[in-house]
Design an enzyme around this catalytic site. Structure first.
Site, PDB file in Angstrom:
ATOM      1  N   THR A  27       0.828  -1.207   0.000  1.00 51.72           N
ATOM      2  CA  THR A  27       0.000   0.000   0.000  1.00 51.72           C
ATOM      3  C   THR A  27       0.865   1.261   0.000  1.00 51.72           C
ATOM      4  OG1 THR A  27      -1.805  -1.126   1.141  1.00 51.72           O
ATOM      5  CG2 THR A  27      -1.748   1.276   1.316  1.00 51.72           C
ATOM      6  N   ASN A  29      -5.640  -9.283  -8.186  1.00 53.03           N
ATOM      7  CA  ASN A  29      -5.769 -10.090  -6.976  1.00 53.03           C
ATOM      8  C   ASN A  29      -7.094 -10.848  -6.898  1.00 53.03           C
ATOM      9  OD1 ASN A  29      -6.214  -7.167  -6.802  1.00 53.03           O
ATOM     10  ND2 ASN A  29      -7.104  -7.589  -4.805  1.00 53.03           N
ATOM     11  N   GLN A  44       0.829  -9.066  -6.639  1.00 51.64           N
ATOM     12  CA  GLN A  44       0.307 -10.430  -6.797  1.00 51.64           C
ATOM     13  C   GLN A  44       1.168 -11.300  -7.704  1.00 51.64           C
ATOM     14  OE1 GLN A  44      -2.117 -12.132  -5.331  1.00 51.64           O
ATOM     15  NE2 GLN A  44      -2.802 -10.433  -4.075  1.00 51.64           N
ATOM     16  N   THR A  57      13.600   5.070  10.468  1.00 50.68           N
ATOM     17  CA  THR A  57      14.588   4.015  10.696  1.00 50.68           C
ATOM     18  C   THR A  57      14.114   2.709  10.066  1.00 50.68           C
ATOM     19  OG1 THR A  57      15.309   5.077  12.724  1.00 50.68           O
ATOM     20  CG2 THR A  57      15.863   2.741  12.479  1.00 50.68           C
ATOM     21  N   CYS A  91     -17.536  -8.057   3.163  1.00 45.28           N
ATOM     22  CA  CYS A  91     -18.411  -7.170   3.919  1.00 45.28           C
ATOM     23  C   CYS A  91     -17.586  -5.999   4.440  1.00 45.28           C
ATOM     24  CB  CYS A  91     -19.016  -7.931   5.083  1.00 45.28           C
ATOM     25  SG  CYS A  91     -20.176  -6.978   6.049  1.00 45.28           S
TER      26      CYS A  91
HETATM   27  C1  LIG Z   1      -2.136  -7.045  -1.060  1.00 44.06           C
HETATM   28  C2  LIG Z   1      -2.079  -6.086  -2.191  1.00 44.06           C
HETATM   29  C3  LIG Z   1      -1.668  -4.752  -2.013  1.00 44.06           C
HETATM   30  C4  LIG Z   1      -1.391  -4.174  -0.644  1.00 44.06           C
HETATM   31  O1  LIG Z   1      -0.251  -4.678  -0.036  1.00 44.06           O
HETATM   32  P1  LIG Z   1      -0.122  -4.546   1.569  1.00 44.06           P
HETATM   33  O2  LIG Z   1       1.283  -4.926   1.858  1.00 44.06           O
HETATM   34  O3  LIG Z   1      -1.106  -5.522   2.133  1.00 44.06           O
HETATM   35  O4  LIG Z   1      -0.431  -3.151   1.912  1.00 44.06           O
HETATM   36  C5  LIG Z   1      -1.567  -3.940  -3.112  1.00 44.06           C
HETATM   37  N1  LIG Z   1      -1.857  -4.398  -4.339  1.00 44.06           N
HETATM   38  C6  LIG Z   1      -2.257  -5.662  -4.562  1.00 44.06           C
HETATM   39  C7  LIG Z   1      -2.544  -6.119  -5.950  1.00 44.06           C
HETATM   40  C8  LIG Z   1      -2.393  -6.553  -3.493  1.00 44.06           C
HETATM   41  O5  LIG Z   1      -2.811  -7.791  -3.710  1.00 44.06           O
END
Ligand SMILES: *Cc1c(COP(=O)(O)O)cnc(C)c1O
Length: 396
Positions: free
Chosen positions: A73, A152, A180, A239, A327
């Site tokens: 993210t 995903n 993914q 850090t 949900c």
């Molecule tokens: C899981 C996922 C994210 C987010 O990664 P996190 O480390 O959980 O924040 C972003 N993009 C895709 C396609 C994902 O499957």
């Protein structure tokens, strides 16, 4: 109870070899801050450098192009935000796709309220972006294209190398969310023609809370989100999380090492599961592309059943899966991915995703199929939609 985990797109268990390397940096004398010049700092810095080298080697990058972050993210946010503001004087137009992860979609939506123009590309019924749509969307104000490598929710693999060539020709910064795809299909930054690329450790047997952003040398990109120390070559203050980064590096190494044989094994399991489900159950459709899909990814819509009900029934029998109709905040919103692929609301609600991983076997697939039969029969017998669908059987 027998427990089977079929939700590797949500997260994966930490590989025992990854845990072992991480443990080394959680105990004893290996706790130093890599910015310190003394012995303890040097050990940490050395570990950080080694992890960076492993990651760079795995994706065909150089070490100066790797930034460690706190998540997939954060990588997506930093990539898009940074590219948008660094290129602001050249233009304000951003192109992305309708099926991106929320880490991308919500970021471009936020930029929209700050004066950026956003084009959301449609997808076909397989969840695939059309390169002609990308080309048609480009204007002289376009500064960024962001399209995910593999989806995903439905596993579809996008034509990233083609989009990369187009972006390069037009000198537009190109970001790819490869969260993914990494570890399942080859991810090489030159083959894909990307400027920016995001990874997340916990999707390939690394720890949670650590990610990576690749920034190609020469890309007009500056970090615009975190202000503080000079870590990560002044591109990501804070850090460094050394144990997590060490784990990330080890997970990257393991993922690449076994990619060919493991993908082959997973494709066999995947195709068996798809074939058996479609053979055994009526009113079921595979979602996503039949061939251009992740080796471990199986996804369907079951008509006349709620995805949530299948998930909960399977969970009671020890099988962990996911349903696109998660949900969220108390309201049942069907997946934006399935809706943009053209599935009506009531069909999108019947989605079921099974994502396989390194510990899954043929027996797991067999067990799932056996458990699934009575669940489908029972849930469909309860469904008013099922009864209404058959004009000859009046609902009582
Ligand atoms: C899981 C996922 C994210 C987010 O990664 P996190 O480390 O959980 O924040 C972003 N993009 C895709 C396609 C994902 O499957």
């Amino acid at each position: 109870m027998r427990r089977i985990y079929f939700d590797h797109s949500a997260t994966t268990p930490v590989h025992p070899l990854v845990a072992r390397e991480m443990d080394h940096f959680l105990t004893g004398d290996n706790f130093g801050n890599p910015s310190s010049m003394h012995y303890f700092g040097r050990i940490a810095l050395n570990a950080l450098d080694e992890a960076r080298e492993k990651v760079a080697r795995a994706i065909g990058a150089s070490t100066g192009e790797i930034i460690f972050t706190s998540s997939g993210t954060e990588s997506d946010n930093m990539a898009i935000h940074g590219a948008a503001y660094t290129n602001r004087r050249r233009g304000n137009h951003i192109i992305t796709s309708a099926v991106e992860h929320h880490a991308v979609l919500h970021t471009v939506r936020a930029l929209e309220s700050h004066g950026f123009d956003v084009t959301i590309l449609p997808v076909d019924r397989y969840g695939m972006v059309d390169i002609n749509d990308v080309e048609a969307a480009i204007t002289d104000k376009t500064i960024l294209i962001s399209v995910m490598h593999a989806n995903n929710e439905v596993g579809t693999i996008m034509p990233i190398a083609e989009i990369g060539r187009l972006a390069q020709e037009r000198r537009i910064t190109f970001h790819v969310d490869a969260v993914q795809s990494f570890g399942k299909i080859p991810v090489n930054v030159d083959d894909l023609g990307v400027n920016l690329l995001s990874l997340a450790g916990h999707k390939f047997y690394g720890p949670k809370g650590v990610g990576m952003l690749y920034v190609r040398k020469g890309t007009p990109w500056k970090q615009t989100m975190l202000y503080g120390g000079a870590q990560e070559h002044m591109r990501r203050a804070g850090t460094e999380n050394i144990p997590a980064i060490v784990g990330f590096g080890k997970a990257v190494e393991l993922a690449v090492e076994k990619i060919d044989e493991e993908s082959k094994r997973l494709i066999t399991l995947r195709d068996r599961m798809i074939k058996e489900v479609l053979d055994r159950f009526p009113h079921v459709e595979l979602t996503g592309h039949p061939n251009l899909r992740l080796p471990n990814h199986v996804s369907f819509v079951f008509r006349y059943i709620e995805g949530e009900s299948m998930l909960l029934s399977l969970d009671m029998r020890g099988i962990a899966v996911s349903s696109g109709s998660a949900c969220t905040s108390g309201s049942l919103e069907p997946s934006h991915v399935l809706l943009s692929m053209g599935y009506p609301h009531e069909v999108a609600h019947g989605s079921l995703r099974l994502t396989l991983g390194k510990d899954n076997t043929e027996e797991d697939v067999e067990y799932f199929l056996d458990v699934m039969e009575p669940i489908v029969t029972r849930l469909r017998a309860m469904s008013p939609l099922m009864r209404n669908s058959d004009a000859n059987i009046p609902a009582e």
